[in-house]
Design a protein around this motif. Structure first.
Motif, PDB file in Angstrom:
ATOM      1  N   ILE A  55       0.517  -1.128   0.128  1.00 41.96           N
ATOM      2  CA  ILE A  55       0.186   0.270   0.089  1.00 41.96           C
ATOM      3  C   ILE A  55       0.566   1.795   0.083  1.00 41.96           C
ATOM      4  O   ILE A  55       0.463   2.059  -0.445  1.00 41.96           O
ATOM      5  N   HIS A  56       2.274   1.049   0.696  1.00 42.71           N
ATOM      6  CA  HIS A  56       3.373   1.912   0.141  1.00 42.71           C
ATOM      7  C   HIS A  56       3.867   2.334  -0.919  1.00 42.71           C
ATOM      8  O   HIS A  56       4.601   3.143  -1.018  1.00 42.71           O
ATOM      9  N   VAL A  57       3.646   2.122  -1.817  1.00 41.27           N
ATOM     10  CA  VAL A  57       3.459   2.123  -3.199  1.00 41.27           C
ATOM     11  C   VAL A  57       2.940   2.254  -3.785  1.00 41.27           C
ATOM     12  O   VAL A  57       1.658   2.102  -4.187  1.00 41.27           O
ATOM     13  N   SER A  58       3.470   3.663  -5.207  1.00 42.05           N
ATOM     14  CA  SER A  58       1.991   3.820  -6.163  1.00 42.05           C
ATOM     15  C   SER A  58       1.822   3.064  -6.875  1.00 42.05           C
ATOM     16  O   SER A  58       2.433   2.630  -7.572  1.00 42.05           O
ATOM     17  N   ARG A  59       0.941   3.467  -7.535  1.00 39.25           N
ATOM     18  CA  ARG A  59       0.001   2.875  -8.872  1.00 39.25           C
ATOM     19  C   ARG A  59       1.476   2.705  -9.223  1.00 39.25           C
ATOM     20  O   ARG A  59       1.278   1.832 -10.645  1.00 39.25           O
ATOM     21  N   HIS A  60       2.351   3.553 -10.465  1.00 40.55           N
ATOM     22  CA  HIS A  60       3.101   3.702 -11.562  1.00 40.55           C
ATOM     23  C   HIS A  60       4.126   3.902 -10.388  1.00 40.55           C
ATOM     24  O   HIS A  60       4.073   5.618 -10.706  1.00 40.55           O
ATOM     25  N   HIS A  61       5.020   3.504  -9.825  1.00 44.01           N
ATOM     26  CA  HIS A  61       5.608   3.855  -8.686  1.00 44.01           C
ATOM     27  C   HIS A  61       7.498   4.563  -9.574  1.00 44.01           C
ATOM     28  O   HIS A  61       8.035   5.103  -8.995  1.00 44.01           O
ATOM     29  N   ALA A  62       8.016   3.314 -10.309  1.00 46.45           N
ATOM     30  CA  ALA A  62       8.737   3.516 -10.938  1.00 46.45           C
ATOM     31  C   ALA A  62       9.032   2.615 -12.050  1.00 46.45           C
ATOM     32  O   ALA A  62       8.443   2.297 -12.829  1.00 46.45           O
ATOM     33  N   THR A  63      10.354   3.158 -12.854  1.00 43.40           N
ATOM     34  CA  THR A  63      10.602   1.997 -14.747  1.00 43.40           C
ATOM     35  C   THR A  63      11.747   1.577 -14.283  1.00 43.40           C
ATOM     36  O   THR A  63      13.250   2.535 -14.008  1.00 43.40           O
ATOM     37  N   LEU A  64      12.392   0.254 -14.975  1.00 43.00           N
ATOM     38  CA  LEU A  64      13.601  -0.053 -15.701  1.00 43.00           C
ATOM     39  C   LEU A  64      13.847   0.099 -16.562  1.00 43.00           C
ATOM     40  O   LEU A  64      12.839  -0.061 -17.592  1.00 43.00           O
ATOM     41  N   THR A  65      15.254   1.257 -17.328  1.00 44.46           N
ATOM     42  CA  THR A  65      15.147   1.079 -18.041  1.00 44.46           C
ATOM     43  C   THR A  65      16.834   0.778 -18.568  1.00 44.46           C
ATOM     44  O   THR A  65      17.428   0.754 -18.452  1.00 44.46           O
ATOM     45  N   LYS A  66      16.459  -0.478 -20.097  1.00 48.74           N
ATOM     46  CA  LYS A  66      17.656  -1.184 -20.694  1.00 48.74           C
ATOM     47  C   LYS A  66      18.764  -0.688 -21.396  1.00 48.74           C
ATOM     48  O   LYS A  66      17.546  -0.844 -22.594  1.00 48.74           O
ATOM     49  N   LEU A  67      19.487   0.422 -21.215  1.00 52.89           N
ATOM     50  CA  LEU A  67      20.296   0.637 -22.785  1.00 52.89           C
ATOM     51  C   LEU A  67      21.974  -0.200 -22.965  1.00 52.89           C
ATOM     52  O   LEU A  67      21.997   0.505 -21.888  1.00 52.89           O
ATOM     53  N   ASP A  68      21.770  -0.797 -24.136  1.00 48.47           N
ATOM     54  CA  ASP A  68      22.994  -1.815 -23.775  1.00 48.47           C
ATOM     55  C   ASP A  68      23.052  -2.965 -22.865  1.00 48.47           C
ATOM     56  O   ASP A  68      22.446  -3.243 -23.053  1.00 48.47           O
ATOM     57  N   MET A  69      24.278  -2.080 -22.275  1.00 52.93           N
ATOM     58  CA  MET A  69      24.785  -3.302 -20.940  1.00 52.93           C
ATOM     59  C   MET A  69      24.387  -2.262 -19.649  1.00 52.93           C
ATOM     60  O   MET A  69      24.520  -2.760 -18.630  1.00 52.93           O
ATOM     61  N   ASP A  70      23.834  -1.298 -20.122  1.00 56.48           N
ATOM     62  CA  ASP A  70      23.875  -0.470 -18.844  1.00 56.48           C
ATOM     63  C   ASP A  70      21.614  -0.813 -18.539  1.00 56.48           C
ATOM     64  O   ASP A  70      21.286  -0.871 -19.662  1.00 56.48           O
ATOM     65  N   ILE A  71      22.067  -0.504 -16.838  1.00 56.71           N
ATOM     66  CA  ILE A  71      19.614  -0.743 -16.564  1.00 56.71           C
ATOM     67  C   ILE A  71      19.725   0.796 -15.776  1.00 56.71           C
ATOM     68  O   ILE A  71      20.729   1.007 -14.482  1.00 56.71           O
ATOM     69  N   TYR A  72      19.043   1.771 -16.101  1.00 54.83           N
ATOM     70  CA  TYR A  72      18.928   2.412 -14.758  1.00 54.83           C
ATOM     71  C   TYR A  72      17.392   2.543 -14.354  1.00 54.83           C
ATOM     72  O   TYR A  72      16.142   1.930 -14.889  1.00 54.83           O
ATOM     73  N   PHE A  73      17.173   3.265 -13.304  1.00 55.27           N
ATOM     74  CA  PHE A  73      16.003   3.655 -12.581  1.00 55.27           C
ATOM     75  C   PHE A  73      15.646   4.971 -12.625  1.00 55.27           C
ATOM     76  O   PHE A  73      16.450   5.992 -12.444  1.00 55.27           O
TER      77      PHE A  73
END
Length: 205
Positions: A55-73
Motif C-alpha cells: 500500500i506504500h507503493v504508488s500505482r505507477h511508481h518507477a521504471t527500469l530501462t535497459k540501454l545496451d549493457m546499462d540498466i537505469y532506474f
C-alpha cells in the motif's frame, strides 16, 4: 575453429543469463527475469511489468530501462519515493550489480550476471558534464521522455498536443545532437542533466 566454437558457446550461455530482480515479498523472495523488452514498469497496479502488493507503493511508481549493457532506474514522482542503497532517488540513476532498491516497504536486489556487467573504464569519472540550453517547455518534454512516456501521454500530462510535443522533441534532439528517444534517455543519465524547471511529475497514491 575450436576457440571460435567455444566463443559461440560462451556467447549463447551469456545470452541465456538474464539480469534479475529479486523481490522480497511477505511470502518469501521472488525472482523476476528482465528478459524481453527494454523497459519495465514497477508499481502497485497489476498492469505493471513488476506488480508489488504494497500500500506504500504508488500505482505507477518507477521504471527500469535497459540501454545496451546499462540498466537505469527512474522514479515516476511516487508519493513515498524510491531508495537505492538507502539513499533517496531524485534523478534517474544507473544501477550496479547488487544494488538494493526499496519502494514503500518492499525491498529488491538487482542481480547482473558477470558477462553482462559493463567493464569499468578508468576515465569514467572524467567525462565532461554538458548543460544544454533548452527552453522551459523543452525541458518539461525532455524530462517526460526520460521517464518513458509516449508523445500522447506527454501531451495529456502537459496539456499540449502530440504535434507540439514532437516539435519540442525535434528541437531537443537538434540542440543536443541526438537521433532518437533512447539517446535522450542516455544523455540524461550519463551527463547528469538536471532540468532547470521543476518537472511535472505524476503523483500517484
Amino acid at each position: 575453429m575450436q576457440r571460435s566454437a567455444q566463443g559461440k558457446i560462451a556467447a549463447n550461455i551469456c545470452a541465456m543469463e538474464l539480469m534479475q530482480i529479486v523481490i522480497y515479498r511477505k511470502t518469501g523472495p521472488q525472482t523476476f527475469a528482465l528478459g524481453y523488452g527494454n523497459c519495465w514498469t514497477i508499481g502497485r497496479s497489476p498492469s505493471n511489468a513488476i506488480a508489488i502488493d504494497d500500500i506504500h507503493v504508488s500505482r505507477h511508481h518507477a521504471t527500469l530501462t535497459k540501454l545496451d549493457m546499462d540498466i537505469y532506474f527512474a522514479d515516476l514522482g511516487s508519493r513515498n519515493g524510491s531508495f537505492i542503497n538507502g539513499r533517496r532517488v531524485i534523478m534517474p540513476i544507473a544501477l550496479q550489480n547488487g544494488d538494493r532498491l526499496r519502494l514503500g516497504n518492499t525491498e529488491m536486489d538487482l542481480i547482473i550476471p558477470p558477462c553482462r556487467r559493463k567493464p569499468h573504464l578508468p576515465n569514467d569519472e572524467t567525462v565532461p558534464i554538458i548543460h544544454p540550453v533548452l527552453t522551459p517547455s523543452e525541458e518539461r518534454v525532455f524530462w517526460q521522455v526520460v521517464q518513458g512516456f509516449t508523445n500522447k501521454e506527454i501531451g495529456r500530462r502537459l496539456q499540449i498536443s502530440p504535434r507540439t510535443v514532437q516539435t519540442h522533441l525535434s528541437s531537443i534532439m537538434h540542440k543536443l545532437t541526438l537521433e532518437n528517444r533512447s539517446q535522450i534517455v542516455r544523455f540524461a543519465f550519463e551527463q547528469q542533466y538536471h532540468p532547470q524547471t521543476a518537472p511535472n511529475l505524476r503523483r500517484t497514491g
